[in-house]
Design a protein around this motif. Structure first.
Motif, short mmCIF file in Angstrom:
data_model
loop_
_atom_site.label_atom_id
_atom_site.label_comp_id
_atom_site.label_asym_id
_atom_site.label_seq_id
_atom_site.Cartn_x
_atom_site.Cartn_y
_atom_site.Cartn_z
N GLU A 10 0.85 -1.19 0.00
CA GLU A 10 0.00 0.00 0.00
C GLU A 10 0.89 1.24 0.00
O GLU A 10 1.70 1.42 0.90
CB GLU A 10 -0.90 0.00 1.24
N TYR A 11 0.73 2.06 -1.02
CA TYR A 11 1.50 3.29 -1.13
C TYR A 11 0.56 4.48 -1.00
O TYR A 11 -0.38 4.63 -1.78
CB TYR A 11 2.22 3.37 -2.48
N ARG A 32 7.18 -4.48 -14.61
CA ARG A 32 6.62 -5.04 -13.38
C ARG A 32 6.10 -6.46 -13.64
O ARG A 32 6.35 -7.40 -12.87
CB ARG A 32 5.49 -4.16 -12.84
N LYS A 33 5.34 -6.61 -14.72
CA LYS A 33 4.75 -7.92 -15.03
C LYS A 33 5.82 -8.93 -15.47
O LYS A 33 5.63 -10.14 -15.30
CB LYS A 33 3.69 -7.76 -16.13
N GLU A 34 6.91 -8.44 -16.03
CA GLU A 34 7.98 -9.35 -16.47
C GLU A 34 8.66 -10.03 -15.29
O GLU A 34 8.97 -11.22 -15.34
CB GLU A 34 9.01 -8.58 -17.29
N TYR A 35 8.85 -9.30 -14.20
CA TYR A 35 9.65 -9.82 -13.10
C TYR A 35 8.81 -10.28 -11.88
O TYR A 35 9.25 -11.16 -11.15
CB TYR A 35 10.63 -8.75 -12.61
N LEU A 36 7.67 -9.66 -11.67
CA LEU A 36 6.93 -9.90 -10.43
C LEU A 36 5.62 -10.63 -10.71
O LEU A 36 4.99 -10.41 -11.75
CB LEU A 36 6.64 -8.57 -9.72
N PRO A 37 5.17 -11.48 -9.78
CA PRO A 37 3.88 -12.20 -9.94
C PRO A 37 2.71 -11.27 -9.60
O PRO A 37 2.01 -11.45 -8.61
CB PRO A 37 4.01 -13.36 -8.95
N PHE A 38 2.53 -10.28 -10.43
CA PHE A 38 1.59 -9.19 -10.23
C PHE A 38 0.15 -9.68 -10.40
O PHE A 38 -0.20 -10.28 -11.42
CB PHE A 38 1.91 -8.09 -11.24
N LEU A 39 -0.71 -9.41 -9.41
CA LEU A 39 -2.11 -9.78 -9.47
C LEU A 39 -3.01 -8.60 -9.81
O LEU A 39 -3.97 -8.74 -10.55
CB LEU A 39 -2.57 -10.40 -8.15
N GLY A 40 -2.71 -7.44 -9.25
CA GLY A 40 -3.56 -6.30 -9.53
C GLY A 40 -3.16 -5.08 -8.74
O GLY A 40 -2.49 -5.18 -7.71
N MET A 41 -3.56 -3.91 -9.24
CA MET A 41 -3.33 -2.65 -8.55
C MET A 41 -4.63 -1.86 -8.56
O MET A 41 -5.32 -1.80 -9.58
CB MET A 41 -2.21 -1.84 -9.20
N PHE A 42 -4.95 -1.25 -7.41
CA PHE A 42 -6.23 -0.60 -7.23
C PHE A 42 -6.05 0.79 -6.63
O PHE A 42 -5.11 1.03 -5.86
CB PHE A 42 -7.11 -1.43 -6.28
N ARG A 52 -4.08 6.76 -2.45
CA ARG A 52 -3.23 5.58 -2.26
C ARG A 52 -3.52 4.55 -3.33
O ARG A 52 -4.59 4.55 -3.95
CB ARG A 52 -3.42 4.96 -0.88
N VAL A 53 -2.55 3.70 -3.54
CA VAL A 53 -2.74 2.54 -4.41
C VAL A 53 -2.43 1.29 -3.59
O VAL A 53 -1.57 1.30 -2.71
CB VAL A 53 -1.83 2.60 -5.66
N VAL A 54 -3.18 0.22 -3.87
CA VAL A 54 -3.00 -1.06 -3.19
C VAL A 54 -2.71 -2.10 -4.26
O VAL A 54 -3.47 -2.21 -5.23
CB VAL A 54 -4.26 -1.44 -2.39
N HIS A 55 -1.61 -2.83 -4.12
CA HIS A 55 -1.29 -3.84 -5.13
C HIS A 55 -0.97 -5.17 -4.48
O HIS A 55 -0.50 -5.25 -3.34
CB HIS A 55 -0.19 -3.40 -6.10
N LEU A 130 -12.26 -4.28 0.27
CA LEU A 130 -11.24 -4.85 1.14
C LEU A 130 -11.65 -4.61 2.59
O LEU A 130 -11.84 -3.47 3.01
CB LEU A 130 -9.88 -4.21 0.87
N ARG A 131 -11.81 -5.70 3.35
CA ARG A 131 -12.22 -5.61 4.75
C ARG A 131 -11.12 -6.19 5.63
O ARG A 131 -10.54 -7.23 5.32
CB ARG A 131 -13.52 -6.38 5.00
N ARG A 132 -10.85 -5.50 6.76
CA ARG A 132 -9.80 -5.94 7.67
C ARG A 132 -10.33 -6.00 9.10
O ARG A 132 -11.10 -5.14 9.53
CB ARG A 132 -8.61 -4.97 7.62
N TYR A 133 -9.93 -7.07 9.80
CA TYR A 133 -10.33 -7.27 11.19
C TYR A 133 -9.08 -7.56 12.02
O TYR A 133 -8.17 -8.26 11.57
CB TYR A 133 -11.27 -8.48 11.34
N THR A 134 -9.04 -7.03 13.22
CA THR A 134 -8.00 -7.42 14.17
C THR A 134 -8.47 -8.67 14.91
O THR A 134 -9.66 -8.82 15.20
CB THR A 134 -7.70 -6.30 15.18
N VAL A 135 -7.53 -9.55 15.21
CA VAL A 135 -7.85 -10.82 15.85
C VAL A 135 -6.95 -11.02 17.05
O VAL A 135 -5.73 -10.88 16.97
CB VAL A 135 -7.66 -12.01 14.86
N ASP A 136 -7.56 -11.36 18.18
CA ASP A 136 -6.80 -11.67 19.39
C ASP A 136 -7.27 -13.04 19.90
O ASP A 136 -8.41 -13.17 20.35
CB ASP A 136 -7.03 -10.60 20.46
N TYR A 137 -6.42 -14.04 19.77
CA TYR A 137 -6.78 -15.37 20.29
C TYR A 137 -5.75 -15.84 21.31
O TYR A 137 -5.53 -17.03 21.52
CB TYR A 137 -6.96 -16.39 19.17
#
Length: 236
Positions: A10-11, A32-42, A52-55, A130-137
């Protein structure tokens, strides 16, 4: 299920340099695509930071990551790209996500890399959440650094309920942070368009489907949600 991990980067960009960064990245996407296993940038449509961009990248192991990144930094085109984009970048963060196999198996989901495969029907770029949760177990009995099976069962059922509320929504990624800030669960959902995503949010809110379950000895807290648009050069 394929082994490996997903790296999320995330930048946060300077507002005045946002458009320039995206355009330069597009111009240099081939290296980028030549060297890295790039899935996507958003880019971020709604969230805690709009400039920001998320890749996403999929590696089979850390050795592959080291090898690929070692090669790309030696390419003159990549050095030029970094020199051009560095003035527009304010902050860089990254996380390593491990897929949660129990959830994938319970929901009969493909691996995340397969779910990121390009569309073959000429469909327009979809909308992502994109959803994020904190987890405490830490207080869960008999747990050695792993999410408890009883929690994963409840979590899978909650996700299935959400999928039922909006069948056109696809769950692309369920990952637990292995390296990064704290212990988190990440969900990445794909929808045909923004209105479908919004409708799913409304339906789930009425049934409690937006909240990850808190189970015996496991405390889950909602962290944040972002609505993302794929860039024109994203795999999706």
């Amino acid at each position: 299920m394929d082994k490996g991990f997903i790296e999320v980067r995330e930048y946060t960009l300077k507002p005045e340099g946002f458009a320039s960064y995206v355009n330069i990245t597009k111009d240099f996407i081939d290296v980028r695509k030549e060297y890295l296993p790039f899935l996507g940038m958003f880019t971020c449509e709604v969230g805690d930071s709009l400039h920001r961009v998320v890749h996403f990248y999929n590696y089979k192991d850390f050795n592959e990551r080291t090898e690929r990144r070692g090669k790309i930094v030696s390419d003159p085109k990549w050095k030029e790209f970094l020199n051009l984009t560095r003035p527009h970048t304010a902050r860089q963060r990254n996380w390593i996500l491990l897929e949660v196999p129990e959830v994938y198996e319970a929901l009969d989901l493909p691996s995340s890399a397969a779910a990121f495969a390009p569309p073959t029907d000429g469909a327009k770029k979809p909308f992502w959440e994109l959803r994020r949760y904190t987890v405490d177990y830490s207080n869960a009995p008999g747990i050695n650094g792993q999410l408890p099976s009883h929690f994963l069962k409840s979590y899978s059922q909650a996700l299935q309920s959400r999928k039922s509320n909006e069948p056109s929504g696809s769950l692309v990624l369920i990952g637990e942070t292995a390296v990064g800030e704290g212990r988190e669960l990440w969900e990445l959902w794909r929808y045909p368009d923004g209105q479908t995503c919004f409708r799913s949010q409304q339906a789930c809110r009425s049934t409690g489907g937006l909240t990850a379950p808190t189970d015996e000895g496991v405390k889950v807290s909602f962290l944040n949600s972002s609505l993302l648009n794929p860039t024109s050069f994203s795999v999706w």
